[in-house]
Design a protein around this motif. Structure first.
Motif, PDB file in Angstrom:
ATOM      1  N   THR A 180       0.806  -1.234   0.000  1.00  0.00           N
ATOM      2  CA  THR A 180       0.000   0.000   0.000  1.00  0.00           C
ATOM      3  C   THR A 180       0.835   1.278   0.000  1.00  0.00           C
ATOM      4  O   THR A 180       0.294   2.353  -0.137  1.00  0.00           O
ATOM      5  CB  THR A 180      -0.922   0.055   1.248  1.00  0.00           C
ATOM      6  OG1 THR A 180      -0.118  -0.093   2.414  1.00  0.00           O
ATOM      7  CG2 THR A 180      -1.976  -1.026   1.219  1.00  0.00           C
ATOM      8  N   ARG A 181       2.157   1.158   0.183  1.00  0.00           N
ATOM      9  CA  ARG A 181       2.959   2.362   0.371  1.00  0.00           C
ATOM     10  C   ARG A 181       4.052   2.493  -0.672  1.00  0.00           C
ATOM     11  O   ARG A 181       4.519   1.509  -1.204  1.00  0.00           O
ATOM     12  CB  ARG A 181       3.669   2.306   1.732  1.00  0.00           C
ATOM     13  CG  ARG A 181       2.795   1.934   2.875  1.00  0.00           C
ATOM     14  CD  ARG A 181       2.453   3.043   3.737  1.00  0.00           C
ATOM     15  NE  ARG A 181       3.182   4.258   3.482  1.00  0.00           N
ATOM     16  CZ  ARG A 181       3.179   5.291   4.283  1.00  0.00           C
ATOM     17  NH1 ARG A 181       2.491   5.237   5.376  1.00  0.00           N
ATOM     18  NH2 ARG A 181       3.832   6.383   3.996  1.00  0.00           N
ATOM     19  N   ASP A 182       4.483   3.734  -0.894  1.00  0.00           N
ATOM     20  CA  ASP A 182       5.702   3.955  -1.667  1.00  0.00           C
ATOM     21  C   ASP A 182       6.843   3.982  -0.665  1.00  0.00           C
ATOM     22  O   ASP A 182       6.932   4.903   0.146  1.00  0.00           O
ATOM     23  CB  ASP A 182       5.641   5.315  -2.396  1.00  0.00           C
ATOM     24  CG  ASP A 182       4.890   5.183  -3.709  1.00  0.00           C
ATOM     25  OD1 ASP A 182       4.923   4.091  -4.296  1.00  0.00           O
ATOM     26  OD2 ASP A 182       4.270   6.169  -4.142  1.00  0.00           O
ATOM     27  N   LEU A 183       7.693   2.980  -0.706  1.00  0.00           N
ATOM     28  CA  LEU A 183       8.774   2.893   0.275  1.00  0.00           C
ATOM     29  C   LEU A 183      10.118   3.103  -0.396  1.00  0.00           C
ATOM     30  O   LEU A 183      10.291   2.803  -1.578  1.00  0.00           O
ATOM     31  CB  LEU A 183       8.748   1.518   0.956  1.00  0.00           C
ATOM     32  CG  LEU A 183       7.485   1.224   1.773  1.00  0.00           C
ATOM     33  CD1 LEU A 183       7.387  -0.253   2.099  1.00  0.00           C
ATOM     34  CD2 LEU A 183       7.469   2.042   3.061  1.00  0.00           C
ATOM     35  N   LEU A 323      -2.201   8.341  -1.506  1.00  0.00           N
ATOM     36  CA  LEU A 323      -3.367   8.533  -2.376  1.00  0.00           C
ATOM     37  C   LEU A 323      -2.993   8.370  -3.848  1.00  0.00           C
ATOM     38  O   LEU A 323      -3.729   7.741  -4.608  1.00  0.00           O
ATOM     39  CB  LEU A 323      -3.989   9.907  -2.137  1.00  0.00           C
ATOM     40  CG  LEU A 323      -4.688  10.058  -0.774  1.00  0.00           C
ATOM     41  CD1 LEU A 323      -4.950  11.513  -0.469  1.00  0.00           C
ATOM     42  CD2 LEU A 323      -5.987   9.265  -0.740  1.00  0.00           C
ATOM     43  N   SER A 324      -1.826   8.906  -4.240  1.00  0.00           N
ATOM     44  CA  SER A 324      -1.474   8.801  -5.664  1.00  0.00           C
ATOM     45  C   SER A 324      -1.248   7.339  -6.043  1.00  0.00           C
ATOM     46  O   SER A 324      -1.403   6.955  -7.187  1.00  0.00           O
ATOM     47  CB  SER A 324      -0.257   9.662  -5.998  1.00  0.00           C
ATOM     48  OG  SER A 324       0.912   9.082  -5.508  1.00  0.00           O
ATOM     49  N   ARG A 325      -0.922   6.512  -5.051  1.00  0.00           N
ATOM     50  CA  ARG A 325      -0.695   5.096  -5.333  1.00  0.00           C
ATOM     51  C   ARG A 325      -1.992   4.285  -5.288  1.00  0.00           C
ATOM     52  O   ARG A 325      -2.181   3.363  -6.065  1.00  0.00           O
ATOM     53  CB  ARG A 325       0.293   4.558  -4.291  1.00  0.00           C
ATOM     54  CG  ARG A 325       0.751   3.141  -4.558  1.00  0.00           C
ATOM     55  CD  ARG A 325       1.644   2.684  -3.409  1.00  0.00           C
ATOM     56  NE  ARG A 325       1.897   1.267  -3.502  1.00  0.00           N
ATOM     57  CZ  ARG A 325       3.059   0.750  -3.883  1.00  0.00           C
ATOM     58  NH1 ARG A 325       4.048   1.525  -4.211  1.00  0.00           N
ATOM     59  NH2 ARG A 325       3.207  -0.557  -3.935  1.00  0.00           N
ATOM     60  N   LEU A 326      -2.882   4.634  -4.346  1.00  0.00           N
ATOM     61  CA  LEU A 326      -4.060   3.779  -4.104  1.00  0.00           C
ATOM     62  C   LEU A 326      -5.347   4.268  -4.778  1.00  0.00           C
ATOM     63  O   LEU A 326      -6.322   3.530  -4.845  1.00  0.00           O
ATOM     64  CB  LEU A 326      -4.324   3.668  -2.592  1.00  0.00           C
ATOM     65  CG  LEU A 326      -3.233   2.987  -1.753  1.00  0.00           C
ATOM     66  CD1 LEU A 326      -3.681   2.884  -0.314  1.00  0.00           C
ATOM     67  CD2 LEU A 326      -2.908   1.600  -2.285  1.00  0.00           C
ATOM     68  N   MET A 327      -5.363   5.526  -5.239  1.00  0.00           N
ATOM     69  CA  MET A 327      -6.577   6.043  -5.872  1.00  0.00           C
ATOM     70  C   MET A 327      -6.934   5.243  -7.114  1.00  0.00           C
ATOM     71  O   MET A 327      -6.062   4.728  -7.795  1.00  0.00           O
ATOM     72  CB  MET A 327      -6.323   7.486  -6.334  1.00  0.00           C
ATOM     73  CG  MET A 327      -6.714   8.523  -5.355  1.00  0.00           C
ATOM     74  SD  MET A 327      -6.318  10.197  -5.924  1.00  0.00           S
ATOM     75  CE  MET A 327      -5.503  10.051  -7.459  1.00  0.00           C
TER      76      MET A 327
END
Length: 407
Positions: A180-183, A323-327
């Protein structure tokens, strides 16, 4: 992969066999220099990467060389072999464990890809009016810290002083964050058996999304090799582990920043290279258009506002990235000047929008930043377009709802 320029090898001793193997891997030519001449050689040779064998007593030389390298306008990878001390912020650690050249070649190729990406961005920047994000990319980086041993709290503080930290006490929780995250890095601390560590690293190596991630293992000897070019075993006290992991994390954060900048250039400058969402101006334009079309055609349009503690500007950035990743593809949003993030859900009724917003805010809540464990709990307000609305009235109502919810 094409490579412009040679590799500069810095050492006061002769070349180790695994560095000689670089010539055979066609990562060539390798040009040798000693520590005293190294800064001048960087200027004269114009290398594509610098590789240095670091021994005790070389620290002042390393600092001087790192400064010269950092001053280059194009990203110049600097790999420090087997350094015992604490590294400068732009010297990538590399332990030559067993002297296999394959790991070194993979590490260099990954670093050279970032250099190529930077060159592409610099070449294309004049196309649009956007500014490259300024400052050290590390300040926007997020690291996943996995562990449950005695060192975990100290590691959390050591990394938290430099980057955002997402903590996970189990591999299962870590897997959720990875999706779910940009890591910009994963730190696997103590508390897991060698078998669990091996299974986790194998899964990471098999997923192309995570292959270039810096992965730092602090507690296990790594006996086998994994297809993870930025995997490094770093032991010692938490501050040393954090300091020496930082250059790898920084390089990844820079790569992510360059990728977002390229997407912004492709979008004619309407995307914000820091957050990955629309710029404030592009959002206002698209929102007005979406409201107009929905009122003309009918259908649903809902908006969610995620507001954060104004003393924690990092929380807004993290939320925007999430949000930019999960939208969904059809949705759009922007980080606003008041510290909030607004997202527009197209073709969506109030109930569905509420459910989506709740799920998104649950992901945001899991990040703490810095040594004060500042949480990122957003105040969320959701509203839907009614027939008498304009774009302005809907946003005004949303902000009023938010201030009521916060009080």
């Amino acid at each position: 992969m094409s490579q412009a320029g040679p590799i500069l090898f810095v050492s006061d001793a002769e070349r180790p066999a695994f560095v000689a193997a670089l010539d055979e891997a066609r990562l060539f030519p390798v040009v040798d220099t000693d520590w005293t001449s190294a800064p001048r050689a960087v200027e004269e040779v114009q290398p594509a990467a610098v590789l240095a064998a670091v021994h005790a007593g070389h620290e002042p030389h390393v600092t001087r060389l790192a400064k010269t390298i950092a001053a280059q306008s194009l990203y110049l990878p600097f790999v420090a072999l087997d350094a015992a001390g604490t590294l400068p912020h732009n010297a990538l650690p590399f332990s030559s464990r067993g002297g296999s050249p394959d790991r070194l070649i993979a590490r260099l190729r990954a670093a050279l890809r970032v250099r190529t990406l930077h060159a592409t961005v610099l070449r294309r920047l004049p196309e649009v009016k956007i500014a490259l994000p300024q400052g050290d990319p590390t300040r926007d980086a997020t690291v996943l810290l996995i562990g449950r041993g005695a060192a975990y709290p100290a590691l959390s503080v050591a990394f938290g002083e430099r980057v955002g930290v997402v903590g996970a006490l189990s591999i299962e929780a870590a897997a959720k964050h990875l999706n779910t995250r940009d890591l910009d890095g994963v730190v696997l601390a103590e508390g897991f058996t060698a078998r669990v560590t091996d299974a986790f690293l194998t899964v990471l190596a098999e997923d192309t999304r995570f292959r270039s991630l810096p992965v730092v293992v602090t507690a296990h000897q790594l006996t086998q090799s994994y297809d993870l070019p930025n995997l490094e075993l770093i032991t010692g006290e938490p501050p040393r582990i954090a300091a020496n992991a930082l250059p790898l994390i920084r390089q990844h954060a820079m790569e992510a920043q360059m990728s977002r900048t390229l997407r912004s250039i492709d979008a004619g400058g309407w995307l914000d290279p820091r957050s990955g969402l629309l710029t404030v101006e592009a959002f206002a334009r698209d929102f007005a258009k979406a409201v107009e079309q929905t009122l003309a055609r009918g259908g649903g349009l809902s908006v969610a506002r995620f507001a954060f503690d104004p003393n924690n500007p990092r929380a807004q950035l993290d939320a925007a990235r999430i949000l930019s990743r999960l939208m969904r593809q059809m949705d759009f949003g922007a980080a606003q000047k008041d510290g909030s993030v607004i997202v527009v859900f197209a073709e969506t009724d109030f109930r569905t929008a509420h459910m989506i917003a709740r799920r998104l805010s649950a992901v945001m809540r899991h990040t703490s930043n810095g040594k004060h464990e500042m949480r990122s709990d957003p105040v969320v307000s959701v509203d839907s377009l009614s027939p008498s609305d304009t774009a302005r009235s809907l946003l005004a109502r949303l902000s009023a709802d938010a201030s009521r919810a916060a009080s």
